[in-house]
Design an enzyme around this catalytic site. Structure first.
Site, short mmCIF file in Angstrom:
data_model
loop_
_atom_site.label_atom_id
_atom_site.label_comp_id
_atom_site.label_asym_id
_atom_site.label_seq_id
_atom_site.Cartn_x
_atom_site.Cartn_y
_atom_site.Cartn_z
N ASP A 1 -40.35 23.49 56.14
CA ASP A 1 -39.95 22.21 56.70
C ASP A 1 -38.92 22.52 57.80
O ASP A 1 -37.80 22.95 57.50
CB ASP A 1 -39.32 21.37 55.59
N ILE B 1 -45.82 22.00 56.80
CA ILE B 1 -45.54 21.22 55.59
C ILE B 1 -46.84 20.68 55.00
O ILE B 1 -46.84 20.01 53.99
CB ILE B 1 -44.57 20.04 55.86
N ARG B 2 -47.95 20.96 55.69
CA ARG B 2 -49.27 20.55 55.18
C ARG B 2 -50.06 21.79 54.79
O ARG B 2 -49.84 22.86 55.35
CB ARG B 2 -50.06 19.80 56.26
N LYS C 1 -38.53 16.84 74.45
CA LYS C 1 -38.94 18.13 75.02
C LYS C 1 -37.97 18.58 76.13
O LYS C 1 -37.71 19.77 76.30
CB LYS C 1 -40.38 18.06 75.54
N TYR D 1 -41.19 11.44 73.39
CA TYR D 1 -41.70 12.81 73.36
C TYR D 1 -41.10 13.62 74.51
O TYR D 1 -40.57 14.72 74.33
CB TYR D 1 -43.23 12.75 73.49
N GLY E 1 -46.01 25.13 62.42
CA GLY E 1 -46.96 24.09 62.83
C GLY E 1 -48.36 24.63 63.03
O GLY E 1 -48.54 25.73 63.54
N GLN E 2 -49.35 23.82 62.64
CA GLN E 2 -50.73 24.33 62.67
C GLN E 2 -51.40 24.22 64.04
O GLN E 2 -52.48 24.73 64.24
CB GLN E 2 -51.57 23.66 61.59
N LEU E 3 -50.71 23.56 65.00
CA LEU E 3 -51.28 23.54 66.35
C LEU E 3 -51.37 24.95 66.91
O LEU E 3 -52.15 25.24 67.81
CB LEU E 3 -50.41 22.69 67.29
C1 AKB Z 1 -49.84 15.07 74.66
O1 AKB Z 1 -50.75 14.47 75.25
O2 AKB Z 1 -48.91 14.50 74.08
C2 AKB Z 1 -49.84 16.58 74.71
C3 AKB Z 1 -49.04 17.07 75.85
C4 AKB Z 1 -49.55 16.95 77.23
O3 AKB Z 1 -47.97 17.55 75.66
N1 AKB Z 1 -51.17 17.07 74.77
#
Ligand code: AKB
Length: 331
Positions: free
Chosen positions: A67, A50-51, A160, A156, A26-28
């Protein structure tokens, strides 16, 4: 050259004592890639996505197509490049994940499961950042400790928290060296916002300099933990390179907490004509509910104790640095 690797360099073949070889997904993680390359040599740090890579990332060392949902493809990279550590950044962030839960489940959960399984099979160290998003509305809001109620209500956050728990399970059961830190919102002048709820705190600087005004999508009193990218990279590296597994697999990592209103006041010290508007409270943006479910501040005393974490950037020097860097991009 490995068949699946669109790399710019052939994998090293020596057997002499060597630096760890790191794969970053990942590019982050591009800032971290640059730092690791300066520590371990360009060919020991393989960036992937993948980009297509940014010019910067592409020219500073090997970059391969990977990927994360394809286990065999990842395994081939690990074998071909004789990878020791994986830093796993590939993930959909909170706002984009909420718009596409099915994709978030695949990328965030299947992607992580693949990397973790590889770590088990090939005895790799694995670092995968978690987030303040892994907490939820029933978590204590202020000075949130490492170990507390975690009932996230965003896709999300759920992915996580799954990552944290599965990583801990693999650490206990299979002795996988799994390491993770819960990142706050990260501010960087160079990395474009990636679909997160904390992105307002990056967007605001670009708008302040380019347009003198910003339409904030969060309410003015929404307090969230934040950190400047350089601190995040340093904290991540100190955690990653620690020679032995630490007492905990997952740590809170914090620097400063502020609201949009407080950030605006700090920006106005440099740009007095800067103005900001907020959503009508009767019609909040969908990201307000996400932000409201997250802590306002974190207790990261265990990270400070166990791997010497300490931030260098508070609100004042972070704002000045962001404004200077973005102004330089415009000039
Ligand atoms: C988001 O805002 O989704 C992220 C995070 C806090 O994990 N920057």
């Amino acid at each position: 050259m490995p068949a699946l690797a669109h790399n710019t360099t052939t994998p090293p073949t020596t057997t002499a004592p060597r630096h760890p070889r790191v794969l970053v997904t990942g590019q982050l993680g591009s800032g971290l890639v640059k730092e690791l390359r300066s520590m371990y040599g360009r060919d020991n740090v393989v960036a992937s996505d993948i980009r297509k890579a940014s010019d910067d990332l592409m020219t500073s060392g090997p970059f391969v197509y990977a990927d994360v949902m394809n286990y065999n493809m990842l395994e081939r990279i690990v074998v071909d490049w004789r990878i020791d550590w994986i830093v796993h950044y590939s993930a959909l962030l909170s706002a984009v994940a909420e718009k596409n839960p099915a994709l978030a489940l695949s990328v965030n959960m299947t992607g992580f499961q693949n990397v973790l399984e590889l770590a088990k099979v090939h005895r790799l160290r694995i670092y995968s950042p978690s987030t303040i998003g892994a907490f939820g509305p029933s978590t204590p809001k202020n000075n949130t400790p490492d170990l507390t109620i975690m009932r996230p209500n965003t896709i999300y956050g759920i992915t996580k928290l799954h990552m944290e728990l599965l990583g801990e399970y693999y650490r206990e059961k299979f002795s996988v060296d799994f390491r993770s830190a819960r990142y706050p919102g990260i501010l960087s002048a160079d990395t474009p916002p990636g679909g997160g709820t904390t992105d307002y705190a990056v967007d605001i600087f670009h708008h302040a300099i380019r347009h003198g005004h910003y339409n904030c999508f969060l309410a003015k009193d929404t307090r969230l933990p934040m950190m400047y990218l350089n601190d995040c990279i340093r904290g991540t590296i100190d955690h990653l390179v620690h020679p032995t597994p630490l007492p905990q697999s997952v740590y809170n990592l914090a620097a400063v907490s502020f609201t949009p209103e407080e950030l605006t006041k700090e920006i106005q010290k440099h740009l007095p004509h800067f103005t900001i508007s907020y959503p009508d409270p009767a019609h909040p943006d969908f990201r307000q509910a996400i932000a409201d479910s997250w802590p306002a501040s974190l207790d990261d005393s265990h990270a400070r104790r166990d791997f010497g974490w300490k931030e260098e950037f508070g609100l004042e020097n972070m704002v000045k640095t962001m404004l200077d860097k973005i102004q330089a991009q415009v000039d």
